[in-house]
Design a protein around this motif. Structure first.
Motif, PDB file in Angstrom:
ATOM      1  N   PHE A  48       0.829  -1.210   0.000  1.00 30.25           N
ATOM      2  CA  PHE A  48       0.000   0.000   0.000  1.00 30.25           C
ATOM      3  C   PHE A  48       0.861   1.257   0.000  1.00 30.25           C
ATOM      4  O   PHE A  48       0.599   2.207  -0.759  1.00 30.25           O
ATOM      5  N   VAL A  60      -8.022   5.198   2.933  1.00 27.52           N
ATOM      6  CA  VAL A  60      -8.324   3.764   3.064  1.00 27.52           C
ATOM      7  C   VAL A  60      -8.935   3.473   4.435  1.00 27.52           C
ATOM      8  O   VAL A  60      -9.789   2.589   4.573  1.00 27.52           O
ATOM      9  N   HIS A 112      -6.716  -0.483  -8.089  1.00 27.64           N
ATOM     10  CA  HIS A 112      -7.159  -0.367  -6.692  1.00 27.64           C
ATOM     11  C   HIS A 112      -7.303  -1.716  -5.983  1.00 27.64           C
ATOM     12  O   HIS A 112      -7.947  -1.798  -4.932  1.00 27.64           O
ATOM     13  N   PHE A 115      -5.654  -1.362  -2.624  1.00 26.29           N
ATOM     14  CA  PHE A 115      -6.552  -0.611  -1.745  1.00 26.29           C
ATOM     15  C   PHE A 115      -7.583  -1.559  -1.134  1.00 26.29           C
ATOM     16  O   PHE A 115      -7.834  -1.542   0.076  1.00 26.29           O
ATOM     17  N   TYR A 118      -6.100  -3.866   1.476  1.00 28.57           N
ATOM     18  CA  TYR A 118      -5.917  -3.202   2.763  1.00 28.57           C
ATOM     19  C   TYR A 118      -7.230  -3.213   3.553  1.00 28.57           C
ATOM     20  O   TYR A 118      -7.244  -3.485   4.764  1.00 28.57           O
TER      21      TYR A 118
END
Length: 419
Positions: A48, A60, A112, A115, A118
């Protein structure tokens, strides 16, 4: 002195008598679960930071908060129909499937996907840990929990520490950051497998929640009716705000100090390894600390010590002190604070410490992080990052005030139940 130690061990033996099977396999269950997180967390955080940088963290964290709202609603729906053993197995399967899809998306450079990984990382662990502790709170009473919860924490930290060591020494160099993440799957499978043995050692089936089509609303209603749970929500929210502010400062510092992905992964793994070493030491002392200081004084001591670490970083804003504050915040959260906080739920009614607890814990942990992330976005926009340490100290003062209020209520309830 020796007679006193002997008395303590006799007390431990008496409180834990007849529970060896459940304690062993629940400990192994937690060990495998937290080992999976020890692999997932540094790897995904490193990826990330490579793609978004520290400035992407508040966004996030807001996404995690939104996802938590959705997941709590879904979880409470299933919690109204199934006991915690079936919930854990089902949740583990669903999260494993989502992980596979996201990892495949990352391999094919889907935008993404890191993302989303995460968000997955923050949601899967809070859900499975919530089910784990709800299971424990139903199985054990306050007296035995003083010692048994320390055992659970020790087992989890041992699993984390071993996984971090193997990850740093062997896996990252052999498989790379992306390859090591696949180790998460077999660890989740092993964690779920332990439930089979727990079921075999259960003397009676666990109670399930009453089925309802409005379990999310019921969880909120339970919270509204219980001022005790309201203070628990505030306590957890303030601890998470403080930890999030510390976490953001650490990530900003480590991003600048270690720009290479694999090197940063190793450094982050080192920090979490240090956290687990400190956690292990604290967890080994958990039962003795809770017996010596009691739940109330223990809960007061933690924000005082954490505040001291934040003051050091505010005075000397270097990597060493950012790491010290990070280690202190996580080590306490994973050890003595976790056990003491969980014990606050034990005197409550079954619905309060299951549906109400799930609503408070699962929602507050991530929504509080999302709320402070919105504030961080604003501070980054104003280029006012220097005030974060002082903001954190203000939150810790509020943490102490709420701790005093909730401890008073806890002591009143336990005194009433014992009389």
């Amino acid at each position: 002195m020796l007679s006193r130690v002997s008395t303590i061990f006799e007390e431990i033996k008496r409180d834990c008598q007849g529970r060896f099977g459940p304690v062993l396999f629940i400990s192994l269950m937690g060990m495998m679960l937290l080992a999976s997180y020890a692999i997932a967390r540094p790897g995904i955080e490193s990826l990330f930071l490579k793609e978004y940088g520290a400035e992407g963290l508040p966004a996030v964290w807001v996404a995690v908060a939104i996802a938590a709202l959705i997941v709590v609603r879904v979880y409470n729906g299933f919690a109204g129909r199934y006991d915690f053993r079936r919930l854990y197995g089902g949740a583990s399967f669903v999260f494993s499937l989502i992980f596979i899809l996201l990892m495949v998306a990352y391999q094919y450079d889907v935008p993404h996907s890191v993302f989303a990984l995460y968000v997955w990382k923050d949601i899967y662990i809070v859900v499975l840990i919530e089910i784990f502790w709800s299971l424990a709170n139903v199985l054990f009473e306050t007296k035995s929990a003083r010692w048994i919860y320390g055992i659970f924490l020790l087992a989890g930290s041992f699993g984390t520490k071993v996984a971090l060591k193997i990850n740093k020494i062997f896996l990252i160099d052999l498989l790379g950051t992306e390859g090591t993440l696949w180790i998460v799957l077999p660890l989740l499978m092993l964690s779920t497998l332990m439930l089979k043995f727990v079921r075999a050692h259960m003397q009676a089936p666990l109670p399930a929640h009453q089925a309802s089509r409005q379990v999310f609303k019921e969880g909120f209603d339970i919270l509204k009716r219980s001022s005790y749970l309201g203070f628990m929500l505030l306590l957890i929210a303030l601890t998470q705000v403080a930890i999030t502010l510390i976490d953001y400062q650490f990530n900003a510092v480590v991003e600048q100090a270690y720009p290479l992905t694999n090197e940063r992964n190793k450094v982050i793994s080192d920090i979490y390894d240090t956290i687990e070493t400190c956690s292990l030491l604290l967890q080994a002392l958990t039962g003795f600390v809770l017996r010596w200081l009691g739940v109330g004084r223990t809960l007061f001591a933690i924000p005082l010590l954490l505040g001291s670490a934040v003051v050091l970083f505010a005075l000397v804003p270097k990597y060493t002190f950012a790491a010290l504050a990070k280690v202190a915040s996580k080590a306490f959260d994973y050890s003595i604070f976790r056990a003491a906080k969980e014990m606050l739920y034990i005197p409550l009614s079954y619905r309060e410490k299951t549906q109400g607890k799930a609503f408070v814990d699962m929602l507050t942990y991530r929504v509080a992080k999302g709320a402070v992330s919105a504030l961080l976005l604003f501070l980054v926009y104003l280029d006012a990052g220097g005030v974060i340490s002082f903001l954190c100290l203000g939150v810790i003062v509020l943490w102490l005030v709420v701790t005093r209020l909730i401890v008073r209520r806890y002591q009143a309830i336990t005194l009433k139940q014992s009389s």
